[in-house]
Design a protein around this motif. Structure first.
Motif, short mmCIF file in Angstrom:
data_model
loop_
_atom_site.label_atom_id
_atom_site.label_comp_id
_atom_site.label_asym_id
_atom_site.label_seq_id
_atom_site.Cartn_x
_atom_site.Cartn_y
_atom_site.Cartn_z
N ASN A 404 0.88 -1.21 0.17
CA ASN A 404 0.06 -0.04 -0.02
C ASN A 404 0.84 1.34 -0.12
N ILE A 405 2.26 1.15 -0.12
CA ILE A 405 3.02 2.19 -0.49
C ILE A 405 4.63 1.67 -0.34
N ASN A 406 4.91 1.02 0.41
CA ASN A 406 6.33 0.94 0.75
C ASN A 406 7.04 0.15 -0.37
N GLU A 409 7.41 2.65 -3.30
CA GLU A 409 8.44 3.73 -3.00
C GLU A 409 9.68 3.28 -3.36
N TRP A 484 -1.84 -0.53 -8.43
CA TRP A 484 -0.69 0.62 -8.37
C TRP A 484 0.57 -0.14 -8.58
N HIS A 619 0.03 8.42 6.02
CA HIS A 619 -0.66 7.79 4.81
C HIS A 619 -1.42 9.16 3.88
N SER A 621 -2.48 8.46 0.40
CA SER A 621 -2.83 7.71 -0.83
C SER A 621 -3.76 8.64 -1.83
N PHE A 624 -2.12 10.31 -4.70
CA PHE A 624 -1.79 9.49 -5.62
C PHE A 624 -1.54 10.22 -7.29
N TRP A 658 9.34 7.08 5.38
CA TRP A 658 8.86 6.85 3.99
C TRP A 658 8.01 7.86 3.87
N SER A 659 7.00 8.36 4.69
CA SER A 659 6.00 9.40 4.42
C SER A 659 6.82 10.68 3.99
N TRP A 662 7.88 10.55 0.37
CA TRP A 662 6.89 10.84 -0.28
C TRP A 662 6.38 12.10 -0.47
#
Ligand code: FUC
Length: 808
Positions: A404-406, A409, A484, A619, A621, A624, A658-659, A662
């Protein structure tokens, strides 16, 4: 402003008359500050170790004086065995009731029912073992020095004891598939050491002359660490699971071999080379590693035998040539710096006080590239949450693929920083997960095509997690993983223009992901939406005051569906195939529920303009479409871009590693270089090494070894941060290339070489006084694009392999 024909000609003429000094830039060398991490002490914590890797084997080196500790990893060593995706064959039968609950606006019931659409947790990435090299010296050590040079992927340790100079060099070779450690003493006969090995996995170790050999196997199950102290957290079964071998051999020219029943070593030597070869029985995501596995012992021995026949210098040369082929493609210079060349930990601490250190900013950018080259070269096995470096048997979040992101990324830097080959393990992983994902789509959601959910692992599991009902839908029931992941396929094509690859490998996968989206959409008020929907890990407060996860028509879902379907349309036009399917996609795209702007001026995350449980949540998302997608830009959709900005302002800047990575990319896409730079500085905020402590709120930053701190260590922040630097300097969408779109005031002058742009271009830029001065564009294929810098537009038409010099 468009460049007039006259002006264009003039510009081109000027270019040809220009002396080469303006076009070519010599990258300044400020000591070693842009490519060396160095320290005055050995590592005490994992987050201080210097990490090496060849995309499969990984090592985290402590560099101790009396005893050197080295954590060993192999990217293919995971708990578990091939997953049966058909684990909850009737789950899809719950869907009508969930949809009905949502039609009745009964969100609580919808949340409850989602638990019925859950399956197993993922497996975990395993530590292989720890190698110790114990030394004997006569006296106390002085002048200790430890470094990792990322320009040649070599680590060094040196110090002095009683007038004797001791040195070590370490690297892991891709061409020779071994770790190589060179030990030296300046005085004849002053080197004495013994090697031992240990592992948290079931293993046996044996010793023969000059060789240590260990054989073992990974657990058949390892539960996520966030479940805490549960029964059967780690289960071994001698007949099941992935086998491994570790072989250590000593190559020496002098000294005496000394063995015990658990160590192998040398006494009275002057120099020696230690070779380490590891292998596992992993033989693909769908083959039983115990019964149909590779012969790990034979592989480890073969690699060792071949490496033993080569000289240290030859091994080192082959390693460096291989590594530099990738690393040297991109160079970055950010102009003069006054920062002293301090040890990296002190440097981070100094930087955190707000001081200038442009070369640290370059080092962090290049370190991301180093980490990707070192962790992503094994087909089907992309870099995981910790790349390939993990000492824990129950690592944070299983060190798995968090989709769901990582996991995505991790690959944001692959194409734009000219490491397209390192993106390929992700492509083959997508190929695998599309296979299990087809069963998941059918059995969990009753839909065609393929999909993936929150978590995956080396077995390419694709089901919603939660252990059959125990997971919170806020993370367990997210169905957009396929959509994704599929965008990575198209991005790979856009950057490489490799039509053959798209035709033979990429398109079918894109088609399958788009088919899932098409089948998953439902109609509401004449528009198409997803239902049920969740917005990764965020909760709403609805108009009844209910705090929930499940709703319908989520912005994030629809942005991903839109990207996935639009790209499948573009690919099918390009390949001139699948016209009927394309028509269906085009029709659905026209009816998709659009982006909406909320009462706070923010980009609305929920179908209705509800409040968020946690407005500062890490998060985002629903953004996106701004990044990594391309649906929102300040030029084409200014209102939506402003709404994204508002969302980012509401969220604030304090968040996990990570956020932050992003958000820097998001600010860059808003062309706000100063905000992007502010957050880049915050990503580099010094975080003391602290093991596995998890902190969600505002603890993100950088550990002494430049590993990203979520905290704990999670590699996505490194990769996201590197990608963002490239995004600040260059943006592209296949038609336009924007030079320096988000250049911060702090980077007034500089040069970058070798960044890649969509459309198959390679770009180098020189800038001064905050403006692009010149650029060189090279094209992989016959192609055209607009190159835009500071309001000037060059229309460029290039033949394959040709380049053009532009002046601004
Ligand atoms: C998601 C994130 C966490 C962490 C984990 C690996 O669940 O929300 O922050 O990155 O993945």
């Amino acid at each position: 402003m468009r460049f007039s024909q006259n002006r264009k000609r003039k510009a081109v003429r000027i270019i040809f008359l220009l002396p080469m000094v303006l076009i070519s830039y010599s990258f300044a060398m400020y000591g070693q500050a842009t490519d060396v991490l160095w320290y005055k002490l050995p590592a005490k914590y994992f987050e201080e170790t210097l990490v090496l890797g060849n995309g499969k084997m990984g090592a985290s080196v402590f560099g101790g004086m009396e005893s050197d500790k080295i954590y060993l990893n192999d990217a293919t060593l995971w708990s578990g065995e091939p997953v049966d995706p058909n684990m909850n064959p009737e789950a899809f039968k719950n869907l009508p009731a969930i949809r009905e609950a949502l039609n009745n606006e009964d969100y609580k019931l919808a949340d409850e029912l989602q638990h019925k659409i859950q399956g197993k947790f993922s497996q975990s990435y395993m530590p292989l073992g720890t190698m110790f090299i114990d030394f004997q010296y006569n006296g106390e050590a002085r002048n200790y020095y430890r470094e990792l040079n990322i320009s040649n992927a070599l680590s060094k340790v040196s110090f002095e004891v009683a007038g004797v100079f001791y040195s070590r060099e370490y690297f892991i070779s891709y061409p020779d598939q071994v770790m190589v450690i060179r030990l030296k003493a300046s005085k004849k006969g002053a080197l004495h050491f013994a090697v031992r090995f240990n592992s948290q996995l079931n293993h046996t170790t044996s010793i023969s002359v000059k060789e240590l050999y260990s054989n073992g196997y990974a657990p058949i199950a390892a539960k996520p660490n966030y479940l805490g102290d549960v029964p059967n957290a780690v289960v071994f079964d001698k007949d099941k699971g992935t086998r491994f071998s570790a072989l250590v051999a000593i190559k020496n020219t002098d000294g005496n071999v000394s063995v015990t029943d658990s160590t192998v070593g040398l006494k009275d030597a002057s120099s020696a080379t230690i070779l380490v070869s590891v292998a596992t029985s992993f033989n693909g995501f769908n083959r039983d590693p115990a019964k149909e596995g590779l012969d790990n012992e034979a592989i480890a021995r073969k690699q060792m035998k071949a490496a033993l026949s080569k000289s240290y210098e030859d091994l080192k040369k082959a390693h460096q040539t291989d590594y530099q082929k990738y690393f040297n493609r991109v160079k970055l210079d950010l102009g003069n710096t006054t920062a002293p060349n301090l040890p990296t930990d002190e440097r981070l601490e100094r930087y955190a006080t707000g001081k200038e250190d442009k070369n640290l900013e370059i080092l962090y950018f290049q370190y991301g590239r180093y980490l990707l080259i070192s962790s992503s070269r094994t087909p089907g096995v992309p870099a995981n949450l910790q790349g390939i470096w993990n000492p824990y048997i129950r690592p944070p979040w299983s060190s798995n693929y968090t989709i769901n992101i990582n996991a995505e990324e991790n690959y944001w830097l692959a194409e734009n920083t000219n490491l397209s080959e390192m993106h390929m393990p992700m492509m083959s992983f997508i190929n695998n997960i599309a296979e299990t994902g087809q069963v998941t789509a059918k059995t969990f959601l009753g839909t065609d095509g393929w999909m993936a959910c929150h978590n995956s692992d080396i077995w390419a599991m694709s089901n919603p997690v939660g252990d059959f009902g125990h997971g919170d839908p806020v993370w367990a029931n997210w169905y957009m993983g396929g959509a994704w992941l599929s965008t990575h396929l198209w991005e790979h094509y856009l950057f490489t223009q490799d039509k053959e690859w798209l035709k033979n490998e990429g398109y079918e996968l894109m088609r399958g992901a788009a088919a899932f989206c098409l089948g998953w959409l439902v109609e509401k008020d004449g528009e198409l939406i997803t239902s049920p929907s969740t917005s990764p890990e965020n909760k709403y407060i609805n108009s009844d005051g209910y705090y929930g996860a499940t709703f319908y028509g989520g912005t994030a879902d629809l942005a991903m569906v839109r990207a996935c379907m639009e790209q499948a349309v573009a690919a099918s036009i390009l390949l001139n195939t699948d016209a009927d399917f394309r028509l269906k996609l085009e029709d659905a795209l026209k009816r998709l529920h659009p982006f909406t702007i909320g009462k706070k001026g923010n980009l609305q995350e929920w179908y209705y303009d509800w409040n968020d449980e946690d407005p500062q949540h890490r998060h985002q998302s629903h953004l996106f479409g701004l990044f990594p997608g391309h649906q929102i830009t300040p030029v084409t959709t200014p209102e939506l871009a402003n709404a994204c900005r508002k969302t980012l302002e509401i969220k604030g800047d304090e968040t996990t590693g990570w956020s932050k990575g992003w958000r820097i990319n998001l600010w860059a896409r808003l062309y706000d270089g100063n905000h992007a730079y502010k957050m880049y500085r915050e990503l580099l905020k010094y975080v003391p090494p602290d093991g596995m402590r998890t902190n969600y709120s505002g603890g993100g930053g950088t550990y002494p070894n430049l590993f990203d701190a979520h905290p704990p260590f999670q590699i996505d922040g490194n990769f996201g941060g590197s990608a963002a630097v490239a995004e600040m300097l260059l943006q592209s969408d296949g038609n336009e290339i924007r030079l320096l779109p988000a250049l911060p005031d702090a980077w007034g002058e500089g040069a970058v070489n070798g960044l890649c742009a969509r459309g198959g271009f390679e770009v180098s830029i020189i800038w001064a006084n905050h403006l692009a001065k010149s650029a060189v564009i090279t094209s992989k294929t016959d192609n055209t694009c607009k190159v835009i810098a500071g309001g000037i537009v060059h229309e460029v038409k290039l033949k394959a392999g040709k380049k053009i010099d532009l002046v601004f």
